[in-house]
Structures are given as structure tokens and as C-alpha cells.
Design an enzyme around this catalytic site. Structure first.
Site, PDB file in Angstrom:
ATOM      1  N   SER A 256     -10.997  56.997 -19.580  1.00 24.56           N
ATOM      2  CA  SER A 256     -10.683  58.148 -18.640  1.00 24.56           C
ATOM      3  C   SER A 256     -10.834  59.365 -19.173  1.00 24.56           C
ATOM      4  O   SER A 256     -10.472  59.453 -20.349  1.00 24.56           O
ATOM      5  CB  SER A 256      -9.350  57.693 -17.820  1.00 24.56           C
ATOM      6  OG  SER A 256      -8.297  57.871 -19.073  1.00 24.56           O
ATOM      7  N   LYS A 257     -10.851  60.442 -18.523  1.00 23.52           N
ATOM      8  CA  LYS A 257     -10.972  61.739 -18.969  1.00 23.52           C
ATOM      9  C   LYS A 257      -9.573  62.341 -19.827  1.00 23.52           C
ATOM     10  O   LYS A 257      -9.850  63.219 -20.506  1.00 23.52           O
ATOM     11  CB  LYS A 257     -10.893  62.606 -17.785  1.00 23.52           C
ATOM     12  CG  LYS A 257     -12.368  62.989 -17.270  1.00 23.52           C
ATOM     13  CD  LYS A 257     -12.443  63.877 -16.043  1.00 23.52           C
ATOM     14  CE  LYS A 257     -12.933  63.138 -14.921  1.00 23.52           C
ATOM     15  NZ  LYS A 257     -12.941  63.775 -13.627  1.00 23.52           N
ATOM     16  N   ARG A 258      -8.541  61.639 -19.250  1.00 19.08           N
ATOM     17  CA  ARG A 258      -7.355  62.000 -20.005  1.00 19.08           C
ATOM     18  C   ARG A 258      -7.345  61.467 -21.552  1.00 19.08           C
ATOM     19  O   ARG A 258      -6.633  62.276 -22.512  1.00 19.08           O
ATOM     20  CB  ARG A 258      -6.181  61.517 -19.375  1.00 19.08           C
ATOM     21  CG  ARG A 258      -5.533  62.421 -18.136  1.00 19.08           C
ATOM     22  CD  ARG A 258      -4.558  61.879 -17.382  1.00 19.08           C
ATOM     23  NE  ARG A 258      -4.870  60.612 -16.821  1.00 19.08           N
ATOM     24  CZ  ARG A 258      -4.402  59.242 -17.129  1.00 19.08           C
ATOM     25  NH1 ARG A 258      -3.366  59.239 -17.959  1.00 19.08           N
ATOM     26  NH2 ARG A 258      -4.836  58.445 -16.271  1.00 19.08           N
TER      27      ARG A 258
END
Ligand code: GLU
Length: 462
Positions: A256-258
């Protein structure tokens, strides 16, 4: 085209800013599998969800695939025998096939309003029932349906899933997977805006485009029984299915982007080489039979076997990718690396000078983006110094360098002699020299660097 030609595809939806690294992974496996069987790999754009459509996404997806070096034999940009390869340009087809299913009783018109559907969902939630369409419109008579259509009521076409029985498919790496039909939703196939849903579009196109193997992420497993029913209802032979494991962050959560960059463009911007990215992706759920960690796509094509793909969650570790990238930086010829660095910095640095500095810095580099901080001083005078400079020690060095030959050995000799005369330590003098010439306390071999800088420039910096 031979009947048994291997044809694979990726079918990205243009709903993100770029090609997702997970899609790059799927693309690599599809490409390698097709090429290793003398087949074709193609790209189809699934742009039927207009609410999630992102302008420019398709173009960036195609650019990223090109940059990675995964060529396609057919696609929206180059056409091919089954064009168009963009679903929004094939709407007539889906409508025709959806209506065909209605005619054979495998699909039905549904006129339920959004209000009714949302109330139904709320009730289901409250009663802890799975959120599924309650098949109300399936009971409509032909006459009722015809009247509603004539009255201009909005409709969708839904898949008529049998109430009983089991739908099973075989996955090449997971074996047989079965779903009870009563748990399969009467999926919308054609939406009220005339666009197909993913499920109808994907089946119609994979069939018409003669896709032999569908290799895609495991997030699609729960959709596959709906697809299998469609193949059955149309009387088509389904392709072979392979559901790849999803890439994970180091804590095993879905990439995920995070926690990680997820777009191919991010990796390009961080100075990763496409060869290194593909090499690392190759090792995600598959291992080279000789245990090699560094190998090219071409080599992968020779030894790849889709059946040896592991289904356990592969961790996408950026540190490991950095290591592989460093290996590639040292492996590629400096004439090519020179161009990569030149392009990466948009022509900011002179190519010839880049080439001369490469041997001095490449050992320390893991990404192209590290070149600037290691070698920037060759091109620009330091704007700041990591620590204050001892002028006395520095002048010992600069005097020594006035008249010696401008080659490593002569410079070293001159500095050591002068240092001894001044009663100083050579180590300290070299450090002052390094900071004055480069701005930093650590960096590439000093005297070799000064050779490249030249006497005039070096002395003026000192
Ligand atoms: N359009 C789907 C996606 O966004 C394709 C999935 C599949 O390969 O069937 O990935």
C-alpha cells in the site's frame, strides 16, 4: 494463428495515476509465460468504470510498461487483429452478448431502483446476511419486462446464477476451487449507462481475443466462478487460470501507498533501473532453478515454469530491490550507465565527465539518485562544507599541489613530503583537502577525483 497458441494479457483499468507495481508484476509473468511458449502477450484497457476513470492513466500505464521493457504484441496503442483493445470502444458487443444471455434465460433485466437496493442491503446487514441481490426481477414475466422497457424505466442486466449446485474451476497453482452457487450474487453484467461490468467485459473479451491463459492477482479468485458460469452459459471453453499471490509490505499487509511506493513511476523517479525492478519482481513468488538472484528477463524466459509459482505471500522489500539495483549499476557498461545518469538528471551533467567519474562512485551507488550526492562536486563547486576547514593544513596541501605532475602518485608524494616538513599528519591534510574540494568528509577516492577535477579547478577550490 494456431489453435493452441498461448495468448496472455493484462487488462488494467485506467483508475490510478500510473502502472501499479503489482500490475507490473502480473505483466512480467504474463509476458514471460507467453514468450516462453512462443505465444503473444497483449494489453487490453478495461475502462468501463466511468466513475473511477482517471484521465491520462492509460497513457502512463503504457509508458511505464515500455520503460520497464515489457513489450506487447497487441494493444490500444498499436492495434492488432482483435482491435479495438479499449473496452469503451466495444460497447455494442457487450450489449449483444448480454441480450443473448437474456434470450437463453441465463440473464434477466432488473429494474430495481437504487433506493430499493440500498434498503435491501441495509436489511441484509441488520440480519447478518451476505449482501446479495434478492432476485426480485428474475420473477418478472416477459410481458412485464417488455412494458417496463417500453415505459423507459432504467434497467441493468443481471446474471441468472443457479440457486443450487457448485461452480468449480481449476487453478494451475492452487488446484480446484469451488463456490456454492447460492453464495454467488446475481452479478450485474450490463449497467444502466450501457457499459458492461468488469465481469461481462472480461469474459467476452478474453474469449474473443483468444486468451489461452489468464494470469492475474489472487484478488480476482472470488470473481472467477461468475466468469466460469458465463463461459458455460455462452458455451465457450474457459482459458487456463492462474491466480498469483499479491505483493505484500514487510508486515504482510497488502502493498500500500502508506508503506511503500506503489507506482512504477515512483521507482523510476527514485533512480531504479527497469532491469533491476523486473529481476526483483521475478523472484517474488518464483525462484530461479539454479538459485540465482541476478538474472535477466531473457534468462527467465528460458527457465520459467508457471507451475513452480509459490502461493505464499511474497514480501516486496525496497531494501532488497536497492541491493539488486546496485548490482545492476555495476553490471551494466559505463557507456550505458552514462546515458542513464544523464537522462535521470535531465541533461544537467556533462556526459563525458559522467563517464569518467563512474568508476570512482559506482561501487557506492545503489540507485541513480545517489549519483548526484556522490559525484555532484565534479560538476559544481561545493555550496556548503560539512565542517569548518583548518586553513593551515589546507595551505600545506595547496602549496604541495602547485607544481607536481597532476597524476595520483605524484600528488600523493608531494603532499606527504610537504606534510612531513610541516610536522603535520598526512591523514589530517588529506581530510582538509577532501572537504575543501568536495564539501564532504566522505566520498570517492580523493586523488583520483582531483585528477578528474584538474589542477586549475582544484587549486581554485582550495
Ligand atoms: N480490469 C482488471 C484490473 O483492473 C483486470 C483483472 C483481470 O486480469 O481479469 O486489474
Amino acid at each position: 494463428m494456431l489453435m493452441n497458441t498461448v495468448r496472455t494479457r493484462i487488462a488494467p483499468s485506467p483508475t490510478g495515476q500510473d502502472l501499479h507495481i503489482g500490475n507490473a508484476y502480473t505483466a512480467l509473468i504474463n509476458y514471460v509465460f507467453a514468450v516462453s511458449h512462443g505465444g503473444q502477450f497483449l494489453i487490453r484497457i478495461e475502462d468501463t468504470d466511468r466513475t473511477r476513470f482517471v484521465e491520462g492513466s492509460e497513457q502512463r500505464i503504457l509508458e511505464s510498461l515500455k520503460w520497464l521493457g515489457i513489450p506487447h504484441a497487441e494493444g490500444p496503442d498499436i492495434g492488432g487483429p482483435f482491435a479495438p483493445y479499449r473496452q469503451s470502444e466495444r460497447l455494442e458487443l457487450y450489449k449483444k452478448y448480454a441480450e443473448e444471455l437474456v434470450d437463453t434465460g441465463h440473464a434477466y433485466y432488473c429494474f430495481c431502483t437504487a433506493d430499493r437496493l440500498s434498503k435491501m442491503r441495509k436489511d441484509q446487514e441488520a440480519n447478518h446476511k451476505p449482501p446479495m441481490y434478492d432476485k426480485k426481477c428474475r420473477a418478472n414475466s416477459k410481458q412485464q419486462t417488455a412494458n417496463s422497457i417500453k415505459n423507459g424505466e432504467k434497467y441493468v442486466i443481471r446474471l441468472n446464477v443457479p440457486d443450487e449446485g457448485v461452480t468449480t474451476f481449476h487453478d494451475e497453482i492452487r488446484g480446484d476451487i469451488s463456490f456454492e452457487n447460492k453464495l454467488i450474487d446475481d452479478q450485474v453484467l450490463l449497467k444502466s449507462d450501457g457499459y458492461p461490468t468488469y465481469h461481462l467485459g472480461v469474459v467476452v473479451d478474453d474469449h474473443l481475443m483468444k486468451i489461452s491463459h489468464i494470469i492475474r492477482g489472487e484478488e480476482w479468485i472470488s470473481s472467477t466462478p461468475k466468469h466460469i458460469l458465463l463461459y458455460q452459459f455462452f458455451g465457450w471453453t474457459p482459458p487456463v487460470f492462474v491466480h498469483m499471490p499479491l505483493l505484500r509490505n514487510s508486515d504482510k499487509s497488502k502493498l500500500s501507498k502508506r508503506k511503500n511506493p506503489v507506482w512504477v513511476g515512483d521507482y523510476k523517479a527514485k533512480g531504479f533501473l527497469p532491469e533491476a525492478i523486473l529481476n526483483y519482481l521475478a523472484t517474488m513468488a518464483w525462484a530461479h532453478p539454479e538459485g540465482k538472484e541476478i538474472f535477466s528477463v531473457l534468462e527467465m524466459v528460458r527457465v520459467f515454469d508457471v507451475k513452480s509459482i509459490q502461493t505464499t505471500a511474497p514480501i516486496f522489500d525496497v531494501e532488497k530491490l536497492r541491493w539488486i539495483n546496485g548490482e545492476y549499476l555495476r553490471k551494466i557498461q559505463s557507456s550505458r550507465l552514462k546515458v542513464q545518469i544523464y537522462d535521470f538528471y535531465n541533461g544537467k551533467y556533462d556526459q563525458n565527465l559522467i563517464e569518467r567519474t563512474i568508476p570512482l562512485v559506482v561501487e557506492r551507488m545503489k540507485t541513480l539518485a545517489e549519483y548526484g550526492s556522490l559525484a555532484g562536486f565534479f560538476f559544481e563547486r561545493p555550496q556548503e562544507y560539512e565542517r569548518p576547514i583548518n586553513k593551515e593544513l589546507l595551505s600545506t596541501a595547496s602549496h604541495a599541489l602547485q607544481h607536481c605532475d597532476w597524476i595520483h602518485d605524484a600528488m600523493e608524494k608531494a603532499i606527504r613530503e610537504a606534510t612531513e616538513k610541516a610536522g603535520a599528519k598526512a591523514k589530517d591534510v588529506f581530510m582538509e583537502l577532501r572537504v575543501a574540494a568536495t564539501g564532504k568528509t566522505v566520498g570517492p577516492p580523493l586523488l583520483e577525483s582531483l585528477e578528474i577535477l584538474g589542477r586549475e579547478e582544484t587549486l581554485s577550490r582550495l
